[in-house]
Structures are given as C-alpha cells and as structure tokens.
Motif scaffolding. Structure first.
Motif, PDB file in Angstrom:
ATOM      1  N   ARG A  17       7.984 -25.696 -11.044  1.00 50.86           N
ATOM      2  CA  ARG A  17       9.289 -26.086 -10.496  1.00 50.86           C
ATOM      3  C   ARG A  17       9.247 -27.321  -9.614  1.00 50.86           C
ATOM      4  O   ARG A  17      10.163 -28.137  -9.651  1.00 50.86           O
ATOM      5  CB  ARG A  17       9.896 -24.927  -9.682  1.00 50.86           C
ATOM      6  CG  ARG A  17      10.432 -23.812 -10.482  1.00 50.86           C
ATOM      7  CD  ARG A  17      11.167 -22.755  -9.657  1.00 50.86           C
ATOM      8  NE  ARG A  17      10.616 -22.491  -8.346  1.00 50.86           N
ATOM      9  CZ  ARG A  17      11.191 -22.841  -7.187  1.00 50.86           C
ATOM     10  NH1 ARG A  17      12.340 -23.466  -7.168  1.00 50.86           N
ATOM     11  NH2 ARG A  17      10.614 -22.545  -6.038  1.00 50.86           N
ATOM     12  N   LYS A  18       8.209 -27.455  -8.829  1.00 52.93           N
ATOM     13  CA  LYS A  18       8.155 -28.569  -7.879  1.00 52.93           C
ATOM     14  C   LYS A  18       8.172 -29.926  -8.579  1.00 52.93           C
ATOM     15  O   LYS A  18       8.684 -30.894  -8.041  1.00 52.93           O
ATOM     16  CB  LYS A  18       6.938 -28.431  -6.977  1.00 52.93           C
ATOM     17  CG  LYS A  18       7.075 -27.256  -6.032  1.00 52.93           C
ATOM     18  CD  LYS A  18       5.839 -27.051  -5.203  1.00 52.93           C
ATOM     19  CE  LYS A  18       6.024 -25.815  -4.344  1.00 52.93           C
ATOM     20  NZ  LYS A  18       4.873 -24.971  -4.267  1.00 52.93           N
ATOM     21  N   GLU A  19       7.612 -29.977  -9.783  1.00 52.99           N
ATOM     22  CA  GLU A  19       7.576 -31.239 -10.514  1.00 52.99           C
ATOM     23  C   GLU A  19       8.656 -31.332 -11.584  1.00 52.99           C
ATOM     24  O   GLU A  19       9.038 -32.423 -11.972  1.00 52.99           O
ATOM     25  CB  GLU A  19       6.194 -31.428 -11.141  1.00 52.99           C
ATOM     26  CG  GLU A  19       5.116 -31.601 -10.104  1.00 52.99           C
ATOM     27  CD  GLU A  19       3.779 -31.975 -10.703  1.00 52.99           C
ATOM     28  OE1 GLU A  19       3.761 -32.472 -11.839  1.00 52.99           O
ATOM     29  OE2 GLU A  19       2.769 -31.774 -10.024  1.00 52.99           O
ATOM     30  N   THR A  20       9.144 -30.211 -12.072  1.00 51.13           N
ATOM     31  CA  THR A  20      10.069 -30.192 -13.203  1.00 51.13           C
ATOM     32  C   THR A  20      11.529 -30.085 -12.779  1.00 51.13           C
ATOM     33  O   THR A  20      12.411 -30.602 -13.453  1.00 51.13           O
ATOM     34  CB  THR A  20       9.719 -29.010 -14.142  1.00 51.13           C
ATOM     35  OG1 THR A  20       8.336 -29.078 -14.452  1.00 51.13           O
ATOM     36  CG2 THR A  20      10.511 -29.066 -15.420  1.00 51.13           C
ATOM     37  N   ALA A  21      11.796 -29.425 -11.668  1.00 51.01           N
ATOM     38  CA  ALA A  21      13.168 -29.096 -11.274  1.00 51.01           C
ATOM     39  C   ALA A  21      14.078 -30.321 -11.148  1.00 51.01           C
ATOM     40  O   ALA A  21      15.240 -30.274 -11.564  1.00 51.01           O
ATOM     41  CB  ALA A  21      13.162 -28.311  -9.971  1.00 51.01           C
ATOM     42  N   GLU A  22      13.573 -31.400 -10.616  1.00 54.99           N
ATOM     43  CA  GLU A  22      14.409 -32.589 -10.420  1.00 54.99           C
ATOM     44  C   GLU A  22      14.888 -33.164 -11.760  1.00 54.99           C
ATOM     45  O   GLU A  22      16.052 -33.526 -11.910  1.00 54.99           O
ATOM     46  CB  GLU A  22      13.647 -33.656  -9.634  1.00 54.99           C
ATOM     47  CG  GLU A  22      14.511 -34.848  -9.293  1.00 54.99           C
ATOM     48  CD  GLU A  22      13.777 -35.863  -8.419  1.00 54.99           C
ATOM     49  OE1 GLU A  22      14.206 -37.023  -8.434  1.00 54.99           O
ATOM     50  OE2 GLU A  22      12.795 -35.499  -7.735  1.00 54.99           O
ATOM     51  N   ARG A  23      13.998 -33.184 -12.758  1.00 58.78           N
ATOM     52  CA  ARG A  23      14.391 -33.702 -14.081  1.00 58.78           C
ATOM     53  C   ARG A  23      15.371 -32.753 -14.764  1.00 58.78           C
ATOM     54  O   ARG A  23      16.310 -33.194 -15.426  1.00 58.78           O
ATOM     55  CB  ARG A  23      13.156 -33.932 -14.942  1.00 58.78           C
ATOM     56  CG  ARG A  23      12.283 -35.074 -14.411  1.00 58.78           C
ATOM     57  CD  ARG A  23      11.086 -35.275 -15.270  1.00 58.78           C
ATOM     58  NE  ARG A  23      10.370 -33.994 -15.323  1.00 58.78           N
ATOM     59  CZ  ARG A  23       9.116 -33.847 -15.641  1.00 58.78           C
ATOM     60  NH1 ARG A  23       8.414 -34.886 -15.976  1.00 58.78           N
ATOM     61  NH2 ARG A  23       8.541 -32.673 -15.655  1.00 58.78           N
ATOM     62  N   VAL A  24      15.159 -31.446 -14.615  1.00 60.42           N
ATOM     63  CA  VAL A  24      16.094 -30.469 -15.175  1.00 60.42           C
ATOM     64  C   VAL A  24      17.458 -30.650 -14.521  1.00 60.42           C
ATOM     65  O   VAL A  24      18.495 -30.662 -15.192  1.00 60.42           O
ATOM     66  CB  VAL A  24      15.579 -29.025 -14.987  1.00 60.42           C
ATOM     67  CG1 VAL A  24      16.650 -28.011 -15.351  1.00 60.42           C
ATOM     68  CG2 VAL A  24      14.327 -28.792 -15.817  1.00 60.42           C
TER      69      VAL A  24
END
Length: 90
Positions: A17-24
């Motif tokens: 989540r820490k790396e993926t959440a912003e793009r999602v």
C-alpha cells in the motif's frame, strides 16, 4: 415492463500500500464520476498497519466503462481488480 435494476460492485486488492496506494488513488480520481460508493479496508492500528488493503466500489455508468477501469487497475503491479453485476430476475 419495469426495468430490473443492476448494481455493479468492484473489489480491488492493493498490495504494498505505501508504494501503490497513490497510483491507485490517481486512477480512482480520474474515474471518480463512475464511483457512487467507496469503502477502503486494511488491518492495522497506529504504527502497526498492514501492507495490503481492499477497496470496494459501487459503480455507475456503462459496462464498457467498468471493464476499462478494471483493466487500467490490473495493469498496475501489486493490484488485482474484478467486478460483478448483481440484479434480481423479474
């Protein structure tokens, strides 16, 4: 004849989540007019947050739009999305 209501629900699994959440989030913001309801879930409290999460969406719009949103999300590493249409038969 009365039209049978159809509800479309999408589930999105987000890993790392820490790396993926912003793009999602950027994708969901771009498609925000399709999102009627959004629920985000992850395990954790304060400093003990899980690295995976689940987002559940109630969508409006066309089946083609739902498919395109799902495909965009599934192109991202660490993201798995799928959707279903629910209705009562008359």
């Amino acid at each position: 004849m009365e039209k049978v209501p159809i509800k479309t629900v999408m589930a999105i699994l987000v890993d790392n989540r820490k790396e993926t959440a912003e793009r999602v989030q950027k994708i969901l913001t771009a498609w925000g007019c399709l999102i009627k309801t959004r629920l985000g879930l992850h395990d954790g409290v304060l400093d003990n947050c899980s690295d995976a999460g689940l987002i559940i969406l109630e969508l409006v719009g066309s089946s083609e739009q739902h498919k395109e949103l799902c495909e965009k999300l599934n192109k991202m590493p660490g993201v798995k999305a799928d959707y279903m249409e629910l209705s009562f038969d008359s």
